[in-house]
Every structure is written in structure tokens, then in C-alpha cells.
Enzyme design. Structure first.
Site, mmCIF file in Angstrom:
data_model
loop_
_atom_site.group_PDB
_atom_site.id
_atom_site.type_symbol
_atom_site.label_atom_id
_atom_site.label_comp_id
_atom_site.label_asym_id
_atom_site.label_seq_id
_atom_site.Cartn_x
_atom_site.Cartn_y
_atom_site.Cartn_z
ATOM 1 N N GLU A 227 -44.830 27.040 12.560
ATOM 2 C CA GLU A 227 -45.068 26.199 11.380
ATOM 3 C C GLU A 227 -46.283 26.695 10.598
ATOM 4 O OE1 GLU A 227 -42.593 24.450 10.918
ATOM 5 O OE2 GLU A 227 -43.210 23.200 9.234
ATOM 6 N N HIS B 193 -40.704 27.971 2.584
ATOM 7 C CA HIS B 193 -41.060 27.498 3.927
ATOM 8 C C HIS B 193 -40.219 28.226 4.989
ATOM 9 C CE1 HIS B 193 -42.282 24.270 6.823
ATOM 10 N NE2 HIS B 193 -41.149 24.654 7.390
ATOM 11 N N GLU B 194 -38.907 28.171 4.805
ATOM 12 C CA GLU B 194 -38.033 28.795 5.809
ATOM 13 C C GLU B 194 -38.219 30.312 5.821
ATOM 14 O OE1 GLU B 194 -36.941 26.805 7.864
ATOM 15 O OE2 GLU B 194 -36.961 24.935 6.717
ATOM 16 N N HIS C 123 -40.873 31.131 8.313
ATOM 17 C CA HIS C 123 -40.327 31.147 9.688
ATOM 18 C C HIS C 123 -39.572 32.457 9.934
ATOM 19 C CE1 HIS C 123 -41.291 27.106 10.949
ATOM 20 N NE2 HIS C 123 -40.635 26.532 9.961
HETATM 21 ZN ZN ZN Z 1 -40.778 24.545 9.455
#
Ligand code: ZN
Length: 506
Positions: A296, A266-267, A270
Site C-alpha cells: 500500500e 493506485h493499482e 501495486h
Molecule cells: Zn491498494
């Protein structure tokens, strides 16, 4: 050189210095959450507050206003899409927004959030809402003053939402969320009752060293390169970009199964967004994602559409069972795929599966509006939280640590932030629909552990623009229209039908 061109040059220099100061503040905040001993909290609160005051003073100075006035006639004659024209337009937008907030209010918001953070850490650990409450009250009072500064707005919540998703309104979000509730609440109930997926092997802690080994292998395949990236441990995982070539990811290991791996993916999403912004935009306010809802969409694309997809596990299942032979034995790709997509109504948002996740967000969106309007007395917040967890997910929250105290956001003064997570979910599915028609070999590439063509697609279509395009402009160019929940709903139904059987989704 004309006076206008001189002003444009001076403006760029000033904006570059401001960008440096913001980078320094980000580094202090990263250190606060990753490295700093707890004894540093009070001094760090002062340091961040001082730096915040300096940044605010320069970002709102009459000199900056004059430079903008003098540079605007120069860029008015340029292609409105060129870097200089977009830079001046974004700098004007930021300036006008910043000057609405008095320096003392800005400093108070920075100070209270710096004091609130360690209180939240303690309150969460002790499950003590009473400690959290007075800081929440102060924070909301400051938010109300902030909203007054942003007047006129159609409704107060819009002023907060706009900070994270420019021009987004609560009135736009509500019908989208109503549609999600209509589909998700019965779907969650049906899946939870079916019990068709047994994920016991992933419901216990796996050895940290093995998790770190898997993370390194997966992230290296994704494009993590130690010359420009770091991965560290923290309480609440986040990503921060100090610069395009200095990307900081964090994760945590006191969670079950593969949560830390998904959190890292997830990170990474980003981080990749910030890392692939056009290098010529570095040192400008354009070197940032278009909005949190766009950000996101990128993190969720890597976490859910890649990391929870069958092709990914066809590549990595044997590596995973190789790392954890005692814990995971001979699980096949299809077993792991079903387990990591299990509909599992539970307490913690950041550990939620893709089906229940948006209900966690909707709950927060509703409570934030009720807190702001005063409709919900703050002392009753835990009860209101627990009631909605019962209504939406069918579970009873046993303690506030697992309920209202779980998120870092309110302690950082971030109200209006949560809805952007769901907007990101919906955009990720819209993007996936388009990517799937253009990158026809993608599933095969993922099965080979190759992600270069996906990275390039994202760079070309989304990342390189940074803030040159507004969230809505980017939406229009890449997705050709408004945020639409239907691609997400269709993909989710198809996936769950494959795992639980057709009967679940009819
Ligand atoms: Zn996030």
C-alpha cells in the site's frame, strides 16, 4: 552432489510448482471479478475450493517438511542474505504457518468466501444488510477457529493482522491510530467548515472514453507497457500479479470526476512493485511484496504523492482540459491540485481524500476487533458503523450501501487487512521524505512527465527484494526505524496550509 544439495533442488522445484498453482488460483479469482458471467459463480466456488485444497495439501505435506529439513543444513552455511538462504527461511515460515490450519478449515474458508462474494455484490446493490449478515456470521466463526490454530498470540486480532503484515500487532497499531485521530478529526472538521475549495467541476461523471484516454496517457508515462500489463473494469478495483511479467490492474467508472484515474494510478503502484521484483525470484515464494502495508505504501505513493501533487498537475492539467474542454474548461494546474486535495468527509473509503482516508480505516480497525471479541453483536454493526462515521467525519450515513456494505474485504474473509492501508499511508510519507532528499530533480522530472529515476529508486531500495526481507527488516533498511505517523502529519499540514491557509492547521 550432496544429499542436501539434491534436497535443495527438489525443494525449489516443489516451491515453483506451488507458485504456479497459486498463480492459476489468482487467474481464476481475477476472471471471477472481471470476466465471468454471474452464472459461473457456483462452479467457480467449487473450482477455487478444489484448487485451494490441492495447494494447501502440497504446502503442508510431510514431503515438503522433509525437503525443508534436508535443505536447511545446506543454507545454514551460506550468507543469510543470499537468495537460497532467504528462500528456505521464507518457505519454512510459510510451511509452519500453513500446517497449523487443518485442511477442512482451509477448504471451508475458501468455499464460504467464494459464496459470500456474489452475495456481497447483491447486498451492496440492494443496500440489504440482512442478506449479508448470515455470511458475515459464518465468516467470523471461521476466523475464530483460525485464530485458535495460530495460538499462542498476545491478542486474537494479532493472528489476523500477521497474515497481511508479518509480526505487526494491534498493540503497535493502536497508539499510531490514536495519534492520527487526535490530529485528523479536528483538521477534517475545520476544513469542512471552511468551504474554501469549490470542486464542483469534479463532482460529476466525466465521459468514460475521455477518462480512458487520460488513464492510458498517464499510465504509459508511469511505465505501463501492454506487453506485460492489462487494465480492465470491475466492481471493486484491485491489482493482481499472475507473474512478474503479467500484471493485471482493474478500475471502475461509475464514480465521479477523476476517481477512476486515481484508482488506476493506485493499482499501478501495486503492479509496479510486483513487476520490479528481481527476475531471479520469479517462480519462488519470494516473488511477492514484503507485506500489504508495504504494498500500500507503493500504491499510495503513486496515487497521492505523485498523482495529487502540484508538479504532476503542472504536467497533465492542460492534457486533461484538452480531453474535457466542455466539462473542465480552462482549469489551471493549481485549481485541479486544490480540488483533488479537498478535504471532503464522505461515505466511501475508496473515494476518500488523503485527509479523511485514515479515519475510514480506523473505524474498520475498531469495529473488526469489537466484532471478533463479541463485544459488538453483528446485527448492530450498521448502527455502530454509522455512529463512528458521525463521530469521526461528522456525516450521517443514509443507507448501508454507502456504509457497512461498501467494501469487498469481509466477503473475502479478509479481517485484519484494513490497518495495512494506513500503515501504507505512513510509510509512503516516510519514503517520500527520503526520496526527496536523494532525487533532488524529481519535481522537475515529474513536470516533464518523466518517472524513470523514481521507478529505479523504488526498484533498487524496495521492489527488487520481494519477500527476501521481512516487513520490519525492509522498514529498518529503507526507513531506518519504526513506522512513524509524523512525516505524514507534517506533509498533510503543509499541503492543507497551502490550499486552505495557515489558519486551518494551527
Ligand atoms: Zn491498494
Amino acid at each position: 552432489m550432496s544429499a542436501g544439495l539434491v534436497a535443495l533442488d527438489e525443494l525449489k522445484r516443489e516451491l515453483a510448482e506451488l507458485k504456479d498453482l497459486v498463480g492459476i488460483a489468482s487467474l481464476l479469482a481475477w476472471d471471477q471479478q472481471v470476466m465471468m458471467p454471474s452464472g459461473g459463480a457456483a462452479a467457480r466456488a467449487d473450482q477455487l475450493s478444489t484448487l485451494g485444497r490441492i495447494i494447501h495439501a502440497r504446502a503442508t505435506s510431510p514431503e515438503l517438511g522433509k525437503l525443508l529439513d534436508a535443505a536447511e543444513p545446506v543454507t545454514a552455511g551460506l550468507d543469510p542474505d543470499c537468495d537460497d538462504a532467504r528462500l528456505v527461511a521464507v518457505a519454512r515460515y510459510d510451511f509452519e504457518k500453513d500446517v497449523k490450519v487443518p485442511a477442512d478449515l482451509r477448504a471451508a474458508m475458501t468455499r464460504v468466501s467464494a459464496e459470500f462474494y456474489p452475495v456481497w455484490v447483491e447486498a451492496r446493490r440492494e443496500s440489504d444488510f440482512g442478506r449479508f449478515l448470515p455470511y458475515l456470521e459464518q465468516t467470523l466463526e471461521l476466523k475464530r477457529r483460525y485464530i485458535e490454530c495460530m495460538a499462542p498470540v498476545t491478542e486474537p486480532y494479532d493472528a489476523l493482522l500477521d497474515d497481511f503484515e508479518q509480526e505487526m500487532t494491534a498493540a503497535t497499531v493502536r497508539p499510531i491510530f490514536a495519534r492520527l485521530k487526535e490530529v485528523l478529526i479536528p483538521l477534517v472538521r475545520a476544513a469542512a467548515a471552511s468551504g474554501a475549495v469549490d470542486d464542483t467541476p469534479l463532482r460529476r461523471q466525466l465521459p468514460v472514453a475521455g477518462l480512458q484516454q487520460m488513464e492510458q496517457r498517464v499510465l504509459a508515462r508511469f511505465g505501463f507497457d501492454s506487453a506485460a500489463w492489462r487494465l480492465d473494469t470491475t466492481v471493486h478495483p484491485f491489482e493482481t500479479a499472475i507473474a512478474i511479467s503479467d500484471i493485471r490492474l482493474t478500475t471502475r467508472y461509475e464514480v465521479d470526476g477523476l476517481e477512476s484515474l486515481f484508482s488506476s494510478m493506485h493499482e499501478f503502484g501495486h503492479g509496479l512493485y510486483e513487476h520490479q521484483i528481481a527476475p531471479e525470484l520469479d517462480s519462488t515464494p519470494l516473488a511477492h511484496g514484503a507485506s500489504l502495508g508495504w504494498h500500500e505504501s507503493q500504491s499510495l505513493l503513486w496515487e497521492n504523492l505523485i498523482g495529487r501533487g502540484l508538479p504532476f498537475w503542472e504536467r497533465f492539467a492542460s492534457e486533461l482540459t484538452g480531453v474535457f474542454p466542455n466539462e473542465l474548461g480552462s482549469l489551471a494546474a493549481s485549481d485541479i491540485y486544490a480540488m483533488v486535495n479537498k478535504v471532503n468527509p464522505d461515505f466511501i473509503r475508496v473515494e476518500a481524500d488523503e485527509t479523511t482516508y485514515n479515519l475510514h480505516v480506523i473505524l474498520r480497525f475498531e469495529l473488526e476487533q469489537e466484532m471478533l471479541s463479541g463485544e459488538l453483536p453483528l446485527a448492530e454493526l450498521p448502527q455502530a458503523w454509522n455512529q463512528r462515521m458521525h463521530d469521526y467525519l461528522g456525516i450521517e450515513v443514509p443507507e448501508d450501501r454507502l456504509g457497512v456494505l461498501q467494501d469487498v474485504h469481509w466477503s473475502q474473509g479478509s479481517f485484519g487487512y484494513f490497518p495495512t492501508y494506513s500503515l501504507g499511508h505512513l510509510r509512503a510519507s516516510q519514503l517520500w521524505q527520503r526520496i526527496s532528499t536523494e532525487l533532488t530533480e524529481l519535481s522537475e522530472e515529474i513536470r516533464r512527465g518523466e518517472f524513470a529515476s523514481l521507478r529505479e529508486w523504488l526498484r533498487e531500495n524496495v521492489h527488487r527484494h520481494g519477500r527476501k526481507l521481512t516487513p520490519a527488516e525492509l522498514q529498518d533498511r529503507v526507513l531506518g526505524g519504526a513506522i512513524d505517523p509524523e512525516p505524514f502529519i507534517a506533509r498533510l499540514r503543509e499541503k492543507l496550509a497551502g490550499i486552505y491557509g495557515e489558519a486551518l492547521v494551527v
